[in-house]
Design a protein around this motif. Structure first.
Motif, PDB file in Angstrom:
ATOM      1  N   PRO A 156       0.824  -1.203   0.000  1.00  0.00           N
ATOM      2  CA  PRO A 156       0.000   0.000   0.000  1.00  0.00           C
ATOM      3  C   PRO A 156       0.866   1.265   0.000  1.00  0.00           C
ATOM      4  O   PRO A 156       1.926   1.304   0.607  1.00  0.00           O
ATOM      5  CB  PRO A 156      -0.804  -0.100   1.295  1.00  0.00           C
ATOM      6  N   GLY A 170      -2.863   4.345   1.384  1.00  0.00           N
ATOM      7  CA  GLY A 170      -3.421   3.039   1.706  1.00  0.00           C
ATOM      8  C   GLY A 170      -3.854   2.255   0.470  1.00  0.00           C
ATOM      9  O   GLY A 170      -4.479   1.212   0.575  1.00  0.00           O
ATOM     10  N   GLN A 189       1.542 -10.609   2.714  1.00  0.00           N
ATOM     11  CA  GLN A 189       0.460  -9.628   2.584  1.00  0.00           C
ATOM     12  C   GLN A 189       0.950  -8.185   2.653  1.00  0.00           C
ATOM     13  O   GLN A 189       0.239  -7.270   2.229  1.00  0.00           O
ATOM     14  CB  GLN A 189      -0.648  -9.891   3.591  1.00  0.00           C
ATOM     15  N   ASP A 190       2.156  -7.958   3.152  1.00  0.00           N
ATOM     16  CA  ASP A 190       2.705  -6.602   3.207  1.00  0.00           C
ATOM     17  C   ASP A 190       3.402  -6.203   1.907  1.00  0.00           C
ATOM     18  O   ASP A 190       3.675  -5.032   1.699  1.00  0.00           O
ATOM     19  CB  ASP A 190       3.681  -6.463   4.379  1.00  0.00           C
ATOM     20  N   GLU A 221      -0.309  -8.189  -3.518  1.00  0.00           N
ATOM     21  CA  GLU A 221      -1.767  -8.222  -3.517  1.00  0.00           C
ATOM     22  C   GLU A 221      -2.148  -9.690  -3.331  1.00  0.00           C
ATOM     23  O   GLU A 221      -1.935 -10.511  -4.225  1.00  0.00           O
ATOM     24  CB  GLU A 221      -2.295  -7.682  -4.851  1.00  0.00           C
ATOM     25  N   ASP A 259      -4.654 -10.307   7.692  1.00  0.00           N
ATOM     26  CA  ASP A 259      -5.399  -9.071   7.922  1.00  0.00           C
ATOM     27  C   ASP A 259      -6.344  -8.814   6.753  1.00  0.00           C
ATOM     28  O   ASP A 259      -5.892  -8.624   5.622  1.00  0.00           O
ATOM     29  CB  ASP A 259      -4.397  -7.924   8.068  1.00  0.00           C
ATOM     30  N   PRO A 260      -7.651  -8.782   7.001  1.00  0.00           N
ATOM     31  CA  PRO A 260      -8.610  -8.526   5.917  1.00  0.00           C
ATOM     32  C   PRO A 260      -8.446  -7.149   5.272  1.00  0.00           C
ATOM     33  O   PRO A 260      -8.969  -6.911   4.191  1.00  0.00           O
ATOM     34  CB  PRO A 260      -9.979  -8.648   6.591  1.00  0.00           C
ATOM     35  N   GLU A 261      -7.702  -6.254   5.916  1.00  0.00           N
ATOM     36  CA  GLU A 261      -7.410  -4.950   5.323  1.00  0.00           C
ATOM     37  C   GLU A 261      -6.261  -5.044   4.319  1.00  0.00           C
ATOM     38  O   GLU A 261      -6.082  -4.157   3.492  1.00  0.00           O
ATOM     39  CB  GLU A 261      -7.056  -3.932   6.417  1.00  0.00           C
ATOM     40  N   LYS A 262      -5.481  -6.108   4.412  1.00  0.00           N
ATOM     41  CA  LYS A 262      -4.323  -6.277   3.542  1.00  0.00           C
ATOM     42  C   LYS A 262      -4.504  -7.400   2.525  1.00  0.00           C
ATOM     43  O   LYS A 262      -3.846  -7.404   1.494  1.00  0.00           O
ATOM     44  CB  LYS A 262      -3.077  -6.587   4.379  1.00  0.00           C
ATOM     45  N   SER A 263      -5.321  -8.378   2.837  1.00  0.00           N
ATOM     46  CA  SER A 263      -5.505  -9.557   1.990  1.00  0.00           C
ATOM     47  C   SER A 263      -6.986  -9.801   1.751  1.00  0.00           C
ATOM     48  O   SER A 263      -7.808  -9.550   2.624  1.00  0.00           O
ATOM     49  CB  SER A 263      -4.924 -10.804   2.665  1.00  0.00           C
ATOM     50  N   THR A 264      -7.281 -10.326   0.586  1.00  0.00           N
ATOM     51  CA  THR A 264      -8.643 -10.744   0.290  1.00  0.00           C
ATOM     52  C   THR A 264      -8.758 -12.210   0.683  1.00  0.00           C
ATOM     53  O   THR A 264      -7.988 -13.048   0.206  1.00  0.00           O
ATOM     54  CB  THR A 264      -8.961 -10.568  -1.208  1.00  0.00           C
TER      55      THR A 264
END
Length: 190
Positions: A2, A6, A41-42, A45, A83-88
């Motif tokens: 990100p 973000g 995940q960091d 995508e 983390d659902p904010e970083k990974s689907t």
């Protein structure tokens, strides 16, 4: 990764991987895959899915367990740091295109390609408590190919036992492109 707003960079490579909800997670799952997923995940995508249709290849006699194991798997993923904010993260059977593309691809994949898969032969010899002589088990790599190409994955981190499946996925994609004389799918990731 990100950016300052973000948002994911357009240059980020896409990763797809999944786990079957066929039992409780153990340390091998954590150190073999999940710990790596958390770190990826960091940088990428990431798309991680609960492969409940794949689990049917061995749990078809008692599919009720798949729902229970799916919930536990999701809890374990979150507990490990996905983390659902970083990974689907998603459940395979909730996306009908997996089954639709699997059906289409299965129409053009020669059966001998599937039968030569060493994982197919090994698992049939290993698993004695379940009859593994089903199309679902034989066609597992075709469903896996559908999973991969739907998300245009650049990388598909898998265990050593799945490496032949990835090569078969590449063959299926090449055959599709040759038969229909149009490049529709991205070459599958390694």
């Amino acid at each position: 990764m990100p950016d300052s707003d973000g948002l994911l960079s357009m240059k980020a490579k896409r990763i797809l991987s999944g786990m079957q909800p066929s039992g409780k997670l153990h340390l091998g799952n954590y150190f073999g895959a999940l710990k790596n997923w958390v770190s990826l995940q960091d940088e990428f995508e990431c798309y991680y899915f609960i492969a409940d249709w794949h689990a049917l290849s061995s749990l078809y006699e008692d599919p009720r367990r798949i729902k229970e194991y799916s919930f536990e798997l999701a809890v374990d993923w979150l507990s490990a740091g996905l983390d659902p904010e970083k990974s689907t993260m998603f459940v395979q059977s909730e996306i009908p295109e997996h089954a639709e593309l699997h059906l289409i691809l299965s129409m053009m994949v020669p059966v001998p390609w599937l039968e030569r898969n060493p994982t197919y032969k090994e698992k049939q010899d290993e698993i004695k408590n379940v009859d593994m002589n089903s199309y679902g088990f034989l066609g597992y790599p075709v469903l896996q190919t559908a999973d991969i190409v739907l998300y245009r994955a650049d990388y598909v981190p898998v265990g050593i036992d799945q490496a032949p499946h990835l090569e078969l996925s590449r063959e299926i994609v090449r055959r599709f492109h040759k038969l229909y004389k149009k490049k529709v799918f991205k070459d599958t990731g390694a």
